[in-house]
Design a protein around this motif. Structure first.
Motif, PDB file in Angstrom:
ATOM      1  N   ASP A 257       9.855  27.074  -2.637  1.00 14.98           N
ATOM      2  CA  ASP A 257       9.444  26.854  -4.259  1.00 14.98           C
ATOM      3  C   ASP A 257       7.853  27.993  -4.307  1.00 14.98           C
ATOM      4  O   ASP A 257       6.984  27.537  -4.032  1.00 14.98           O
ATOM      5  N   LEU A 258       8.397  29.358  -3.890  1.00 16.87           N
ATOM      6  CA  LEU A 258       7.572  30.477  -3.701  1.00 16.87           C
ATOM      7  C   LEU A 258       6.664  30.389  -5.068  1.00 16.87           C
ATOM      8  O   LEU A 258       5.416  30.423  -4.819  1.00 16.87           O
ATOM      9  N   GLN A 259       7.571  29.858  -6.002  1.00 11.46           N
ATOM     10  CA  GLN A 259       6.811  30.451  -7.498  1.00 11.46           C
ATOM     11  C   GLN A 259       6.517  28.916  -7.942  1.00 11.46           C
ATOM     12  O   GLN A 259       6.051  28.941  -9.381  1.00 11.46           O
TER      13      GLN A 259
ATOM     14  N   LEU B 261       6.916  36.501 -12.223  1.00 11.99           N
ATOM     15  CA  LEU B 261       5.931  36.221 -11.328  1.00 11.99           C
ATOM     16  C   LEU B 261       5.278  35.043 -11.959  1.00 11.99           C
ATOM     17  O   LEU B 261       3.538  35.053 -12.439  1.00 11.99           O
ATOM     18  N   GLU B 262       5.130  34.225 -10.856  1.00 14.32           N
ATOM     19  CA  GLU B 262       4.182  32.677 -11.065  1.00 14.32           C
ATOM     20  C   GLU B 262       2.504  33.715 -10.181  1.00 14.32           C
ATOM     21  O   GLU B 262       2.841  34.518  -9.421  1.00 14.32           O
ATOM     22  N   LYS B 263       1.471  33.833 -10.736  1.00 11.31           N
ATOM     23  CA  LYS B 263       0.348  34.738 -10.580  1.00 11.31           C
ATOM     24  C   LYS B 263      -0.212  34.426  -9.932  1.00 11.31           C
ATOM     25  O   LYS B 263      -0.338  35.339  -8.686  1.00 11.31           O
TER      26      LYS B 263
ATOM     27  N   VAL C  93      -1.655  25.438  -4.857  1.00  9.82           N
ATOM     28  CA  VAL C  93      -0.815  26.369  -4.825  1.00  9.82           C
ATOM     29  C   VAL C  93      -1.688  27.982  -4.433  1.00  9.82           C
ATOM     30  O   VAL C  93      -0.969  28.444  -2.823  1.00  9.82           O
ATOM     31  N   TYR C  94      -3.148  27.277  -4.470  1.00 12.76           N
ATOM     32  CA  TYR C  94      -3.786  28.590  -3.624  1.00 12.76           C
ATOM     33  C   TYR C  94      -4.073  28.495  -1.959  1.00 12.76           C
ATOM     34  O   TYR C  94      -3.408  29.679  -1.078  1.00 12.76           O
TER      35      TYR C  94
ATOM     36  N   ARG D 161       0.297  26.631 -14.489  1.00 17.44           N
ATOM     37  CA  ARG D 161       1.334  27.955 -14.146  1.00 17.44           C
ATOM     38  C   ARG D 161       2.126  28.906 -15.114  1.00 17.44           C
ATOM     39  O   ARG D 161       1.999  28.769 -16.227  1.00 17.44           O
ATOM     40  N   GLU D 162       1.284  30.743 -14.715  1.00 13.77           N
ATOM     41  CA  GLU D 162       1.411  31.415 -15.422  1.00 13.77           C
ATOM     42  C   GLU D 162       2.240  32.131 -15.172  1.00 13.77           C
ATOM     43  O   GLU D 162       2.451  32.538 -13.670  1.00 13.77           O
ATOM     44  N   LEU D 163       3.027  33.148 -15.491  1.00 18.46           N
ATOM     45  CA  LEU D 163       3.735  34.375 -14.887  1.00 18.46           C
ATOM     46  C   LEU D 163       3.004  35.132 -15.870  1.00 18.46           C
ATOM     47  O   LEU D 163       2.753  35.582 -16.711  1.00 18.46           O
ATOM     48  N   THR D 164       3.404  36.399 -15.197  1.00 17.35           N
ATOM     49  CA  THR D 164       2.975  37.578 -15.541  1.00 17.35           C
ATOM     50  C   THR D 164       4.282  38.354 -15.939  1.00 17.35           C
ATOM     51  O   THR D 164       5.752  38.018 -16.204  1.00 17.35           O
ATOM     52  N   GLU D 165       4.189  40.167 -16.274  1.00 16.96           N
ATOM     53  CA  GLU D 165       5.145  40.756 -17.033  1.00 16.96           C
ATOM     54  C   GLU D 165       6.243  40.869 -16.588  1.00 16.96           C
ATOM     55  O   GLU D 165       7.323  40.848 -17.187  1.00 16.96           O
ATOM     56  N   ASP D 166       5.977  40.112 -15.303  1.00 22.11           N
ATOM     57  CA  ASP D 166       7.619  40.586 -14.814  1.00 22.11           C
ATOM     58  C   ASP D 166       7.994  39.089 -14.120  1.00 22.11           C
ATOM     59  O   ASP D 166       8.793  39.068 -13.394  1.00 22.11           O
TER      60      ASP D 166
END
Length: 246
Positions: free
Chosen positions: A116-118, A69-71, A129-130, A62-67
């Motif tokens: 649980d979209l993110q 958001l889950e990538k 998730v994909y 699980r990684e988050l973008t700068e915003d």
């Protein structure tokens, strides 16, 4: 940062020979603000007959973008949503416009989950998730087909293709099946058929295709169908997120 290439092809008659112009735009589909900016610039410079949503990612942690958001969600679902809705006005101006979204057969194991979209509430599994993102893409395609009848929408499964992304994201799967995977050309066949042939638009808009044929979006007895209320809620969430970053 995930960088994805968007290609725009322009065909212009030159005497009796067609000259092909290829324009390359680099867009980070995990960054909503950059997608909006790209779309606004694109609309000022180009026409658009066919949009193929093919770029995507499978990030296994699980990684988050700068915003924040889950990538996977940011790239595969929200990014596709923003790019498509931003370019629909351009598509609607053209004759025989089409949108093809490259989903995956993996979505068949997933029921739409709007709670649980993110991927914040359960153990993170990048493959699942994909697959959930790919289910979301199919739902989006069906919704857009109803909402924009002048555009032909379709989603499709290219089959399991030998790509660097599969090698990196699913090494075990690749190791077991690499001798049976499709070539990139084989995987692209149905995309090109959907983009170019009159036979494709003879099919109902919103269908899910494999090997040039519409196929079911749910396995028998799989209980993966979602309600209209759930699908409308997904659209509401994506609309709110998209315009938050506009």
């Amino acid at each position: 940062m995930e960088l994805w290439s968007c290609f725009y092809f322009s065909f212009e008659p030159l005497s009796q020979v067609e000259k092909m112009n290829i324009f390359l735009h680099i867009v980070d589909l995990s960054d909503p603000k950059k997608i909006w900016k790209f779309a606004e610039d694109f609309k000022q410079e180009h026409k658009l007959n066919v949009l193929v949503n093919n770029a995507g990612c499978m990030v296994n942690k699980r990684e988050l973008t700068e915003d924040r958001l889950e990538k996977n969600f940011a790239t595969n679902t929200l990014g596709v949503y923003i790019l498509t809705i931003a370019l629909i006005p351009v598509l609607e101006k053209e004759h025989d416009p089409r949108v093809i979204t490259v989903s995956s057969g993996g979505m068949l194991v997933q029921k739409l989950n709007i709670n649980d979209l993110q991927s914040e509430r359960t153990a993170f599994d990048g493959t699942m998730v994909y697959a959930q993102n790919k289910r979301q893409q199919v739902v989006l395609t069906e919704h857009w087909a109803r909402a924009h009848p002048t555009i032909h929408f379709s989603s499709m499964h290219p089959g399991w293709v030998d790509t660097p992304g599969v090698q990196r994201s699913m090494p075990g799967f690749y190791s077991r099946l690499k001798d049976r995977l499709r070539s990139a050309a084989q995987g692209a066949d149905t995309v090109l058929w959907l983009a170019l042939t009159p036979a494709a638009t003879a099919q109902r808009s919103g269908c899910f295709f494999q090997d040039r044929k519409p196929v079911p979006t749910h396995l028998p007895l799989a209980r993966t169908s979602s309600s209209l209320a759930e699908e409308e809620k997904l659209m509401e969430i994506l609309e709110e997120l998209a315009h938050r970053f506009k």
